[in-house]
Motif scaffolding. Structure first.
Motif, PDB file in Angstrom:
ATOM      1  N   ALA A   1       0.828  -1.223   0.000  1.00 42.06           N
ATOM      2  CA  ALA A   1       0.000   0.000   0.000  1.00 42.06           C
ATOM      3  C   ALA A   1       0.857   1.266   0.000  1.00 42.06           C
ATOM      4  O   ALA A   1       0.469   2.298   0.550  1.00 42.06           O
ATOM      5  N   TYR A   2       2.026   1.192  -0.633  1.00 40.30           N
ATOM      6  CA  TYR A   2       2.955   2.314  -0.652  1.00 40.30           C
ATOM      7  C   TYR A   2       2.379   3.567  -1.289  1.00 40.30           C
ATOM      8  O   TYR A   2       2.854   4.675  -1.040  1.00 40.30           O
ATOM      9  N   TRP A   3       1.341   3.414  -2.101  1.00 41.48           N
ATOM     10  CA  TRP A   3       0.772   4.546  -2.821  1.00 41.48           C
ATOM     11  C   TRP A   3      -0.096   5.431  -1.917  1.00 41.48           C
ATOM     12  O   TRP A   3      -0.476   6.541  -2.299  1.00 41.48           O
ATOM     13  N   LEU A   4      -0.408   4.960  -0.711  1.00 41.06           N
ATOM     14  CA  LEU A   4      -1.220   5.733   0.218  1.00 41.06           C
ATOM     15  C   LEU A   4      -0.351   6.732   0.982  1.00 41.06           C
ATOM     16  O   LEU A   4       0.849   6.534   1.157  1.00 41.06           O
ATOM     17  N   ALA A   5      -0.980   7.787   1.481  1.00 37.90           N
ATOM     18  CA  ALA A   5      -0.237   8.798   2.228  1.00 37.90           C
ATOM     19  C   ALA A   5       0.316   8.244   3.531  1.00 37.90           C
ATOM     20  O   ALA A   5       1.409   8.609   3.957  1.00 37.90           O
ATOM     21  N   ASP A   6      -0.432   7.339   4.170  1.00 38.32           N
ATOM     22  CA  ASP A   6      -0.013   6.751   5.435  1.00 38.32           C
ATOM     23  C   ASP A   6      -0.281   5.246   5.397  1.00 38.32           C
ATOM     24  O   ASP A   6      -1.221   4.760   6.027  1.00 38.32           O
ATOM     25  N   PRO A   7       0.546   4.495   4.664  1.00 37.54           N
ATOM     26  CA  PRO A   7       0.296   3.051   4.520  1.00 37.54           C
ATOM     27  C   PRO A   7       0.343   2.293   5.836  1.00 37.54           C
ATOM     28  O   PRO A   7      -0.398   1.334   6.034  1.00 37.54           O
ATOM     29  N   ASP A   8       1.193   2.715   6.775  1.00 33.59           N
ATOM     30  CA  ASP A   8       1.316   1.985   8.037  1.00 33.59           C
ATOM     31  C   ASP A   8      -0.007   2.008   8.815  1.00 33.59           C
ATOM     32  O   ASP A   8      -0.455   0.967   9.311  1.00 33.59           O
ATOM     33  N   THR A   9      -0.629   3.164   8.912  1.00 29.01           N
ATOM     34  CA  THR A   9      -1.906   3.274   9.618  1.00 29.01           C
ATOM     35  C   THR A   9      -2.982   2.459   8.914  1.00 29.01           C
ATOM     36  O   THR A   9      -3.766   1.749   9.556  1.00 29.01           O
ATOM     37  N   TYR A  10      -3.022   2.543   7.606  1.00 35.91           N
ATOM     38  CA  TYR A  10      -4.015   1.795   6.832  1.00 35.91           C
ATOM     39  C   TYR A  10      -3.856   0.287   7.058  1.00 35.91           C
ATOM     40  O   TYR A  10      -4.836  -0.427   7.310  1.00 35.91           O
ATOM     41  N   LEU A  11      -2.628  -0.197   6.998  1.00 35.58           N
ATOM     42  CA  LEU A  11      -2.379  -1.628   7.151  1.00 35.58           C
ATOM     43  C   LEU A  11      -2.659  -2.096   8.577  1.00 35.58           C
ATOM     44  O   LEU A  11      -3.136  -3.211   8.793  1.00 35.58           O
ATOM     45  N   LYS A  12      -2.391  -1.254   9.544  1.00 37.81           N
ATOM     46  CA  LYS A  12      -2.688  -1.602  10.937  1.00 37.81           C
ATOM     47  C   LYS A  12      -4.184  -1.776  11.143  1.00 37.81           C
ATOM     48  O   LYS A  12      -4.632  -2.641  11.902  1.00 37.81           O
ATOM     49  N   GLN A  13      -4.972  -0.974  10.447  1.00 38.51           N
ATOM     50  CA  GLN A  13      -6.422  -1.025  10.582  1.00 38.51           C
ATOM     51  C   GLN A  13      -7.050  -2.147   9.755  1.00 38.51           C
ATOM     52  O   GLN A  13      -8.005  -2.791  10.196  1.00 38.51           O
ATOM     53  N   HIS A  14      -6.509  -2.385   8.564  1.00 38.06           N
ATOM     54  CA  HIS A  14      -7.155  -3.305   7.628  1.00 38.06           C
ATOM     55  C   HIS A  14      -6.494  -4.683   7.536  1.00 38.06           C
ATOM     56  O   HIS A  14      -7.086  -5.614   6.985  1.00 38.06           O
ATOM     57  N   HIS A  15      -5.287  -4.809   8.053  1.00 35.20           N
ATOM     58  CA  HIS A  15      -4.599  -6.107   8.001  1.00 35.20           C
ATOM     59  C   HIS A  15      -3.964  -6.410   9.352  1.00 35.20           C
ATOM     60  O   HIS A  15      -2.779  -6.758   9.440  1.00 35.20           O
ATOM     61  N   ALA A  16      -4.782  -6.307  10.384  1.00 36.74           N
ATOM     62  CA  ALA A  16      -4.291  -6.549  11.740  1.00 36.74           C
ATOM     63  C   ALA A  16      -3.829  -7.988  11.927  1.00 36.74           C
ATOM     64  O   ALA A  16      -3.038  -8.283  12.827  1.00 36.74           O
TER      65      ALA A  16
END
Length: 254
Positions: free
Chosen positions: A140-155
């Protein structure tokens, strides 16, 4: 890889049964075999059929005469020599796209992926997975904040989300490759973005089938070249045709 320490403690006078090795010795043996591309299974310090068969294959490839379920100082020395020969070549240039492409070519050859068609497909995969930049990326490198997104969606697998020239995911894969490259990827997964580590993972995964159980030689070999089905080595048939076209382009330039 580090020098073999635990295995050097084997009695120099006579062969030792493989199943009698202690956990530390088995971990060292499994790590060495997997580094060299032999399917020794998990690096868990437990004796089993995969470790035994991988060792037997190594003995056969190196023309050793010892029993296939035994190990001695001579075969340990051969294992160390093989590791030294396969040691990571220094001096890869990752500062440019051309340098990284050349590094991938050389690493493929170093790890035994030698057919131009195979190298072309490895290049195509890195090309696609990094959005044509040939730079290690995060999922998800194309997102502004991939780390937060992945923490929420791929816990389920956070923080062991995809990183590198190809997506290395899940804690057990980070732990495994950490042992192979001598870095603590389990506690520092961000290290998987180091170009040298990302390169080793990319090529080694293709050679051994570490990603999906499918090796590049299953689809691309001296008798067949299937750039579409080769995607099974990484991610089913996702973007398979698109990557196949990239492979054809890279093959034309080799």
């Amino acid at each position: 890889m580090k020098k073999l320490i635990e295995l050097m403690r084997i009695d120099a006078g006579q062969p030792t049964a493989l199943k009698s090795l202690d956990s530390a010795q088995l971990i060292e043996l499994q790590t060495a075999l997997i580094t060299l591309g032999y399917p020794a299974g998990d690096i868990d310090g437990k004796y089993g059929a995969k470790t035994r068969n991988a060792w037997a294959e190594f003995l056969q490839d190196t023309h050793q005469t010892i029993a296939q379920d035994a190990i001695d100082s001579v075969t340990v020395a051969q294992l160390q020599a093989s590791l030294d020969d396969a040691g990571q070549i220094q001096g890869y240039d990752f500062s440019s796209k051309a340098g990284t492409i050349n590094a991938i070519k050389q690493e493929c050859i170093r790890q035994g992926i030698g057919l131009k068609s195979q190298i072309a497909y490895v290049l195509a995969t890195a090309d696609h997975e990094t959005n044509h930049t040939f730079k290690p990326v995060t999922e998800a490198y194309w997102l502004a904040d991939p780390d937060t997104y992945l923490k929420q969606h791929h816990a389920d697998y956070y923080p062991y989300y995809g990183r590198g020239y190809v997506q290395l995911t899940w804690d057990y894969n980070y732990e495994k490759y950490g042992k192979l490259v001598g870095e603590d990827l389990l506690h520092h997964p961000e290290l998987a973005l180091k170009p040298e580590i990302a390169l080793f993972v990319l090529v080694h995964g293709f050679k051994t089938g570490a990603f999906t159980g499918r090796k590049i030689s299953d689809y691309i070999n001296a008798h067949a070249t299937d750039f579409v089905k080769a995607r099974y080595c990484i991610n089913g048939q996702d973007k398979a045709n698109e990557i196949a076209e990239l492979a054809k382009n890279h093959l034309a330039s080799l």
